[in-house]
Design a protein around this motif. Structure first.
Motif, short mmCIF file in Angstrom:
data_model
loop_
_atom_site.label_atom_id
_atom_site.label_comp_id
_atom_site.label_asym_id
_atom_site.label_seq_id
_atom_site.Cartn_x
_atom_site.Cartn_y
_atom_site.Cartn_z
N VAL A 1 0.86 -1.18 0.00
CA VAL A 1 0.00 0.00 0.00
C VAL A 1 0.90 1.23 0.00
O VAL A 1 1.64 1.47 0.95
CB VAL A 1 -0.94 0.01 1.21
CG1 VAL A 1 -1.79 1.30 1.22
CG2 VAL A 1 -1.85 -1.22 1.22
N ALA A 2 0.83 2.02 -1.07
CA ALA A 2 1.61 3.26 -1.15
C ALA A 2 1.06 4.29 -0.17
O ALA A 2 1.82 5.06 0.42
CB ALA A 2 1.59 3.81 -2.57
N GLY A 3 -0.26 4.29 -0.01
CA GLY A 3 -0.85 5.23 0.93
C GLY A 3 -2.35 5.33 0.75
O GLY A 3 -2.91 4.92 -0.27
N GLU B 1 0.93 5.19 9.59
CA GLU B 1 2.05 5.19 8.64
C GLU B 1 1.58 5.25 7.18
O GLU B 1 2.38 5.47 6.28
CB GLU B 1 2.90 3.93 8.83
CG GLU B 1 3.44 3.75 10.24
CD GLU B 1 4.35 4.89 10.65
OE1 GLU B 1 5.11 5.37 9.79
OE2 GLU B 1 4.28 5.31 11.82
N LEU B 2 0.30 5.02 6.96
CA LEU B 2 -0.18 4.84 5.59
C LEU B 2 -0.85 6.06 4.98
O LEU B 2 -0.86 6.21 3.76
CB LEU B 2 -1.16 3.65 5.53
CG LEU B 2 -0.56 2.26 5.73
CD1 LEU B 2 -1.64 1.21 5.63
CD2 LEU B 2 0.52 1.99 4.68
N VAL B 3 -1.44 6.92 5.79
CA VAL B 3 -2.22 8.02 5.24
C VAL B 3 -1.29 9.12 4.71
O VAL B 3 -0.37 9.56 5.40
CB VAL B 3 -3.17 8.61 6.30
CG1 VAL B 3 -4.04 9.71 5.69
CG2 VAL B 3 -4.05 7.52 6.90
N PHE B 4 -1.53 9.53 3.47
CA PHE B 4 -0.73 10.62 2.90
C PHE B 4 -0.94 11.90 3.70
O PHE B 4 -2.03 12.17 4.20
CB PHE B 4 -1.15 10.88 1.44
CG PHE B 4 -0.67 9.84 0.46
CD1 PHE B 4 0.68 9.76 0.12
CD2 PHE B 4 -1.56 8.97 -0.14
CE1 PHE B 4 1.13 8.81 -0.80
CE2 PHE B 4 -1.13 8.02 -1.05
CZ PHE B 4 0.22 7.94 -1.38
N ASP B 5 0.12 12.70 3.81
CA ASP B 5 -0.02 14.02 4.42
C ASP B 5 -0.94 14.91 3.58
O ASP B 5 -1.72 15.70 4.12
CB ASP B 5 1.35 14.70 4.54
CG ASP B 5 2.26 13.98 5.53
OD1 ASP B 5 1.74 13.33 6.46
OD2 ASP B 5 3.50 14.07 5.37
N THR B 6 -0.85 14.77 2.27
CA THR B 6 -1.68 15.56 1.36
C THR B 6 -3.15 15.17 1.51
O THR B 6 -3.49 13.98 1.57
CB THR B 6 -1.25 15.34 -0.09
OG1 THR B 6 0.14 15.64 -0.23
CG2 THR B 6 -2.06 16.19 -1.05
N LEU C 1 0.43 15.85 -3.92
CA LEU C 1 0.32 14.40 -3.85
C LEU C 1 1.36 13.73 -4.74
O LEU C 1 2.00 12.75 -4.33
CB LEU C 1 -1.08 13.96 -4.28
CG LEU C 1 -1.28 12.44 -4.36
CD1 LEU C 1 -1.15 11.78 -2.99
CD2 LEU C 1 -2.63 12.10 -5.00
N ALA C 2 1.55 14.25 -5.95
CA ALA C 2 2.52 13.66 -6.87
C ALA C 2 3.92 13.69 -6.25
O ALA C 2 4.68 12.71 -6.35
CB ALA C 2 2.51 14.41 -8.20
N ALA D 1 6.04 10.30 -5.24
CA ALA D 1 7.41 10.10 -5.73
C ALA D 1 8.39 9.93 -4.57
O ALA D 1 9.31 9.10 -4.63
CB ALA D 1 7.82 11.28 -6.59
N ALA D 2 8.19 10.68 -3.51
CA ALA D 2 9.09 10.59 -2.35
C ALA D 2 8.98 9.25 -1.65
O ALA D 2 9.96 8.71 -1.14
CB ALA D 2 8.80 11.73 -1.36
N ARG D 3 7.76 8.70 -1.61
CA ARG D 3 7.56 7.39 -0.96
C ARG D 3 8.10 6.25 -1.82
O ARG D 3 8.36 5.18 -1.32
CB ARG D 3 6.07 7.16 -0.67
CG ARG D 3 5.51 8.06 0.42
CD ARG D 3 4.15 7.57 0.89
NE ARG D 3 3.61 8.41 1.96
CZ ARG D 3 2.63 8.04 2.76
NH1 ARG D 3 2.06 6.85 2.63
NH2 ARG D 3 2.18 8.86 3.71
N GLY D 4 8.23 6.50 -3.14
CA GLY D 4 8.76 5.47 -4.01
C GLY D 4 7.75 4.42 -4.38
O GLY D 4 6.62 4.44 -3.98
#
Length: 252
Positions: free
Chosen positions: A177-179, A205-210, A244-245, A249-252
């Motif tokens: 899961v990327a997020g 750990e999973l929820v995007f900051d955005t 978000l993009a 990209a930062a999370r890979g």
């Protein structure tokens, strides 16, 4: 080799297609080759990029008739962004795929020859846990889960996470899961604040900051056949998808 992201949630109306289209457009805007694959019989990603539902071949032909994916890929009019379109006939694939031995891996196999061409490949999934979503999850490296800031958000997540666990055990052990992405968020309401807090507490750990805000421009952009970053590049929704993009990209 490009990273394959499935945009998935079994609930409808949570912003899957909006996220897939705009994330792909943001990646393309940054100069990276992006491929959007419309795996939803509603064809919203196809139409949302200004293309017709009547194109041929489509993802249906790739999955059912083993047409090379390369033959279905068309340019979108946006630099660096291509799409493999859907058509209404894709609905028939939900019935036909289970009759084909090993059908769960057909999209993954079709993707293999084109992965080197694109930095990012995004799969827009239908709002179900059926054969099309399974194909997308088996083909994906990572999953982005849009979650609408509403009362039943967590209830829908439980079913999706069960499906992801099954896919990981049986068909795609490398799937991660990327997020989780909060969408249609109105931070002025108590409900949205409560949902955000609850989801971040459950999945820290999973929820995007955005967070994608509820924004009129985001909603109207598909009627113009454009991503919101091309319809109104300075609106809050466009800003959020650019952020978000960067985070993806930062999370890979």
């Amino acid at each position: 080799m490009g990273t394959v992201y499935a945009i998935a949630n079994q609930k409808g109306g949570v912003g899957k297609t909006t996220t897939a289209v705009n994330l792909a457009a943001c990646v393309a805007e940054a100069g990276y080759g992006a491929l959007l694959i419309d795996v939803d019989p509603q064809c919203n990603a196809t139409v949302g990029l200004g293309l017709s539902k009547d194109l041929s071949p489509t993802v249906y032909d790739v999955l059912i008739d083993s047409t090379p994916l390369e033959d279905a890929i068309v340019p979108t009019g946006i630099d660096n962004l291509s799409i493999a379109p859907a058509g209404p006939d894709l609905a028939g694939a939900t019935v036909e795929l289970p009759r084909i031995a090993g059908s769960e891996t057909r999209l993954r196999e079709a993707l293999a020859p084109v992965r080197e061409r694109f930095s990012f490949i995004l799969l827009d999934c239908p709002p179900s846990r059926g054969p099309l979503t399974v194909n997308a999850l088996v083909a994906a490296d990572r999953v982005i889960v849009p979650v609408q800031s509403e009362y039943f958000a967590l209830e829908g997540l439980a079913g999706l996470l069960d499906t992801l666990g099954l896919i990981q055990r049986e068909l795609n052990p490398s799937l991660t899961v990327a997020g989780m992405l909060l969408t249609m968020h109105d931070g002025r309401t108590r409900l949205a604040q409560d949902v955000e807090r609850e989801i971040r507490e459950h999945f820290p750990e999973l929820v995007f900051d955005t967070v994608i805000p509820r924004n009129v421009r985001v909603g109207e952009a598909p009627s113009f056949g454009k991503p919101v970053i091309h319809h109104d590049p300075h609106c809050p929704g466009a800003d959020a998808y650019f952020e978000l993009a960067k985070e993806v990209a930062a999370r890979g």
